[in-house]
Design a protein around this motif. Sequence first.
Motif, PDB file in Angstrom:
ATOM      1  N   THR A  36      45.712  50.244  27.680  1.00  0.00           N
ATOM      2  CA  THR A  36      45.747  48.969  28.405  1.00  0.00           C
ATOM      3  C   THR A  36      47.131  48.317  28.399  1.00  0.00           C
ATOM      4  OG1 THR A  36      44.920  47.829  26.423  1.00  0.00           O
ATOM      5  CG2 THR A  36      43.306  48.510  28.067  1.00  0.00           C
ATOM      6  N   GLN A  40      49.271  47.434  31.869  1.00  0.00           N
ATOM      7  CA  GLN A  40      49.754  46.103  32.224  1.00  0.00           C
ATOM      8  C   GLN A  40      51.272  46.029  32.324  1.00  0.00           C
ATOM      9  OE1 GLN A  40      47.614  43.367  33.107  1.00  0.00           O
ATOM     10  NE2 GLN A  40      46.528  45.289  33.278  1.00  0.00           N
ATOM     11  N   THR A  61      34.569  51.751  35.503  1.00  0.00           N
ATOM     12  CA  THR A  61      33.924  50.696  34.717  1.00  0.00           C
ATOM     13  C   THR A  61      33.790  51.100  33.254  1.00  0.00           C
ATOM     14  OG1 THR A  61      32.713  49.945  36.668  1.00  0.00           O
ATOM     15  CG2 THR A  61      31.847  49.264  34.531  1.00  0.00           C
ATOM     16  N   ASP A  64      36.717  49.988  31.565  1.00  0.00           N
ATOM     17  CA  ASP A  64      37.068  48.609  31.906  1.00  0.00           C
ATOM     18  C   ASP A  64      38.204  48.549  32.926  1.00  0.00           C
ATOM     19  OD1 ASP A  64      36.341  45.982  31.671  1.00  0.00           O
ATOM     20  OD2 ASP A  64      37.550  45.564  29.902  1.00  0.00           O
ATOM     21  N   ARG A  67      38.728  45.467  35.446  1.00  0.00           N
ATOM     22  CA  ARG A  67      39.326  44.257  34.858  1.00  0.00           C
ATOM     23  C   ARG A  67      40.837  44.388  34.764  1.00  0.00           C
ATOM     24  NH1 ARG A  67      39.746  41.791  29.292  1.00  0.00           N
ATOM     25  NH2 ARG A  67      38.901  43.704  28.409  1.00  0.00           N
ATOM     26  N   TRP A  68      41.315  45.544  34.319  1.00  0.00           N
ATOM     27  CA  TRP A  68      42.756  45.707  34.152  1.00  0.00           C
ATOM     28  C   TRP A  68      43.472  45.834  35.502  1.00  0.00           C
ATOM     29  CZ3 TRP A  68      44.078  44.037  29.757  1.00  0.00           C
ATOM     30  CH2 TRP A  68      43.252  44.199  28.650  1.00  0.00           C
ATOM     31  N   GLY A  70      42.369  44.369  38.217  1.00  0.00           N
ATOM     32  CA  GLY A  70      42.319  42.995  38.718  1.00  0.00           C
ATOM     33  C   GLY A  70      43.372  42.102  38.090  1.00  0.00           C
ATOM     34  N   ARG A  71      43.618  42.287  36.811  1.00  0.00           N
ATOM     35  CA  ARG A  71      44.647  41.482  36.131  1.00  0.00           C
ATOM     36  C   ARG A  71      46.029  41.763  36.712  1.00  0.00           C
ATOM     37  NH1 ARG A  71      43.748  40.873  29.588  1.00  0.00           N
ATOM     38  NH2 ARG A  71      41.804  39.665  29.679  1.00  0.00           N
TER      39      ARG A  71
END
Length: 212
Positions: A36, A40, A61, A64, A67-68, A70-71
């Motif tokens: 992660t 990022q 999913t 995750d 979510r990452w 989307g961030r």
Amino acid sequence: MAKPDVVVLDYGSGNVHSAVRALERAGAQVTLTRETVRIQEAAGLVVPGVGAFAAVMDALTAIDGPRWIGRRIAGGRPVLGICVGHQILFERGVEHGIAADGMGEWPGEVTALPDDVVVPHMGWNTVRAPEGTVLFDGIEDERFYFVHSYAVQSWDFDQTVESMAAPKVTWSHHGADFIAAVENGPLSATQFHPEKSGDAGMQLLKNWIDSL
């Protein structure tokens, strides 16, 4: 000059190593990972995808991924989706009568191409790129390599007000018009495989890398 740092998201999808090699040839420093922090921090994130819409969403999913991804998008950090990695950015996909939710970054539904044409749509095809495109700069008239039986065949994004920030949508045709690519701020995606599209695909990846 340092090469741009690009992560290819490792979530169990096939075809990732050809994407890694193509990105390296196009001038990026590439890491295949699901870590992660690296997702990022990288200058660019590539989300590949082959197979069924629902299966790709399930695999993402499980780590995750939505979510990452989307961030990164929320923070203005570039993301490039390829093939089913393009499709899952839309609201949902319907395959064999079964619907699955996508990430919903763009409106639209991934549905079967018309049943009066040969599927999968496999091989080289032209695209209709819009003015001001970054991905297709200098390669607007080239052909790209597609392998798919499903696509988004309409675009309902509200573009009543012309804006430099409005999404740029590229179309192709196989029995019906379908979305071949979208460029929307930090988020870009292609239905075709740039890593399999020869010199034109290499230039598209270079254009994306140079924009990071």
